[in-house]
Scaffold this active site. Structure first.
Site, mmCIF file in Angstrom:
data_model
loop_
_atom_site.group_PDB
_atom_site.id
_atom_site.type_symbol
_atom_site.label_atom_id
_atom_site.label_comp_id
_atom_site.label_asym_id
_atom_site.label_seq_id
_atom_site.Cartn_x
_atom_site.Cartn_y
_atom_site.Cartn_z
ATOM 1 N N LYS A 48 -18.329 -17.741 0.450
ATOM 2 C CA LYS A 48 -19.737 -17.518 0.813
ATOM 3 C C LYS A 48 -20.516 -16.630 -0.140
ATOM 4 C CE LYS A 48 -19.257 -18.206 5.730
ATOM 5 N NZ LYS A 48 -19.236 -17.546 7.029
ATOM 6 N N GLY A 68 -8.922 -8.881 -1.222
ATOM 7 C CA GLY A 68 -7.798 -9.454 -0.488
ATOM 8 C C GLY A 68 -7.395 -10.851 -0.942
ATOM 9 N N GLY A 104 -12.867 -4.313 0.837
ATOM 10 C CA GLY A 104 -14.256 -3.853 0.915
ATOM 11 C C GLY A 104 -14.592 -2.777 -0.105
ATOM 12 N N ARG A 125 0.825 -1.222 0.000
ATOM 13 C CA ARG A 125 0.000 0.000 0.000
ATOM 14 C C ARG A 125 0.858 1.270 0.000
ATOM 15 N NH1 ARG A 125 -5.296 -1.307 3.828
ATOM 16 N NH2 ARG A 125 -6.444 -2.343 2.164
HETATM 17 C C1 3PG Z 1 -8.836 -1.743 4.848
HETATM 18 O O1 3PG Z 1 -7.751 -2.138 5.225
HETATM 19 O O2 3PG Z 1 -9.699 -2.489 4.343
HETATM 20 C C2 3PG Z 1 -9.124 -0.278 4.947
HETATM 21 O O3 3PG Z 1 -8.018 0.412 5.395
HETATM 22 C C3 3PG Z 1 -10.324 -0.019 5.822
HETATM 23 O O4 3PG Z 1 -10.072 -0.495 7.111
HETATM 24 P P1 3PG Z 1 -11.282 -0.912 8.050
HETATM 25 O O5 3PG Z 1 -11.858 -2.156 7.439
HETATM 26 O O6 3PG Z 1 -10.682 -1.132 9.409
HETATM 27 O O7 3PG Z 1 -12.273 0.216 8.036
#
Ligand code: 3PG
Ligand code: MG
Length: 408
Positions: free
Chosen positions: A199, A356, A379, A37
């Site tokens: 899932k 991920g 996400g 990152r």
């Molecule tokens: C992540 O690593 O997915 C982002 O930095 C958001 O982090 P969080 O899921 O803790 O909000």
């Protein structure tokens, strides 16, 4: 019409640039364990500092309940300095006197990292007063944290909403937005999507949205089992979300009505348990026995998927095919990944992947650099694929002048 401001047009020389980055990196023994990152945002930092901006890094790390040394960004700031090959100062708070003093000391081209924004409860609450304190530290706001853009937090959303700071997407953010635009707003058809992972429950919105966007939906991973069960296929002891079988049936029916193809495994690699190098068999999908667990797609399924991809022009990929973290059940994902990389290199396919697990699988297949675009966001990538405009992206949009206004 709305559009994004371009960083090319930002006058940053001598200005305080609040740069939201995602320094939420994996840590081990107080050190950065994976700097991907940081490497992604390094060009934006270098560019802004090179243009004489006073670059102020804003980020969260982990999900702290209260300030604590374990979640401090100090060691991460040191890693940023190594990667951008410039000194990076550190302030032990992101607002208040410590932050203000550190910012006041900055000269053109300096870089300063502020402490974890989540040390203040106002961050996650998107508190207006806290957002104003952050905004007061800068003249310009740049967001290069696509992977955190799904969070409606003060340093991501509120900071722009409560201030008059001009807001720009950073270079990495812009690359993500351009890739999503190319995949969804004006893709070359036919478009295929691969959705894998364990899932369906986390991917129902995604599947629904993708059906409207793609010609072919390829389903892999544990979630394919629920679809197979919905079609009456016996899946033995395989992972299955029994309560979601009606949802799977619903998606299959919608696909049929919309003339979309859903591709499910036609054969499988099965074993009696999920463990490294256990005895396995390859069976046709209708030959799965009562004690079998489906743990990967078989060779005929791989061939089928690759033939679909060879006929497609655009691919969107989220989620692995098998239990890829355990050998040999990574084989299906790796073989498909290699085929995607080859089709992309041959300019026959434009390929987008993210999430991920997907990134881990593409890394294992050593094809990361060979796809058109790989998003390291989790996400945020998933929510974008669901068709949502992320809060962190929404605040970067500005009204475009109408053609008449532009002529005046
Ligand atoms: C992540 O690593 O997915 C982002 O930095 C958001 O982090 P969080 O899921 O803790 O909000
Ligand atoms: Mg997360």
């Amino acid at each position: 019409m709305t559009a994004f401001r371009s960083l090319d047009d930002a006058a940053v020389n001598g200005k305080r640039v609040l740069l939201r980055v995602d320094l939420n990196v994996p840590m081990q023994d107080g050190k950065v364990a994976d700097a991907t990152r940081i490497e992604e945002i390094a060009p934006t930092i270098t560019e802004l500092a090179g243009k004489g901006g006073k670059v102020i890094l804003l980020s969260h790390l982990n999900r702290p309940k209260a300030p604590n040394p374990k979640d401090s960004l100090k060691p991460v700031a040191a890693e940023v300095a190594k990667i951008v090959k410039r000194p990076v100062a550190f302030a032990e708070d992101c607002v208040g006197p410590k932050a203000e003093t550190a910012v006041a000391k900055m000269k053109a081209g300096d870089i300063l990292c502020l402490e974890n924004t989540r040390f203040h409860p106002g961050e996650e609450k998107n508190d207006a007063a806290f957002a104003k304190q952050l905004a007061a530290l800068g003249d310009i706001y740049v967001d290069d944290a696509f992977s955190a853009a799904h969070r409606e937090h003060a340093s991501i959303a509120g900071i722009v909403a409560v201030s008059k700071l001009p807001a720009y997407p950073g270079r990495a953010m812009k690359a993500e937005l351009d890739a999503l635009h190319r995949a969804f707003d004006r893709p070359e058809h036919p478009v295929a999507a691969i959705v894998g992972g364990a899932k369906i429950s986390t991917k129902l919105d995604l599947l629904g949205h993708l059906l409207q966007k793609v010609e072919t939906l390829i389903i892999g991973g544990g979630m394919a089992n629920t679809f197979l069960a919905a079609q009456g296929v016996a899946i033995g002891k395989s992972l299955c979300e029994t309560d979601l079988i009606p949802n799977a049936r619903d998606i299959l029916a919608k696909a049929k009505a919309m003339h979309r193809d859903i591709v499910l495994p036609v054969d499988a690699v099965v074993a009696q348990k999920l463990a490294e190098h256990v005895p396995t068999r390859v069976v046709a999908i209708h030959k799965v026995e009562a004690n079998d667990m489906i743990l990967d797609i078989g060779p005929r399924s791989i061939e089928h998927v690759v033939s679909v991809l060879a006929r497609s022009k655009t691919l969107v990929w989220n989620g692995p095919f098998g239990a890829f973290e355990i050998e040999p059940f990574d084989n299906g994902t790796i073989e498909v990944a290699e085929a995607v990389a080859e089709l992309t290199s041959a300019k026959k396919l434009v390929s987008f992947a993210g999430g991920g697990d997907t990134v881990a699988a593409l890394n294992a297949a050593s094809v990361m650099g060979r796809l058109t675009h790989v998003s390291t966001a989790g996400g945020a990538f998933l929510e974008s694929l669901e068709g949502k405009t992320l809060p962190g992206v929404k605040v970067l949009l500005v009204a475009e002048p109408t053609p008449t206004a532009a002529r005046k």
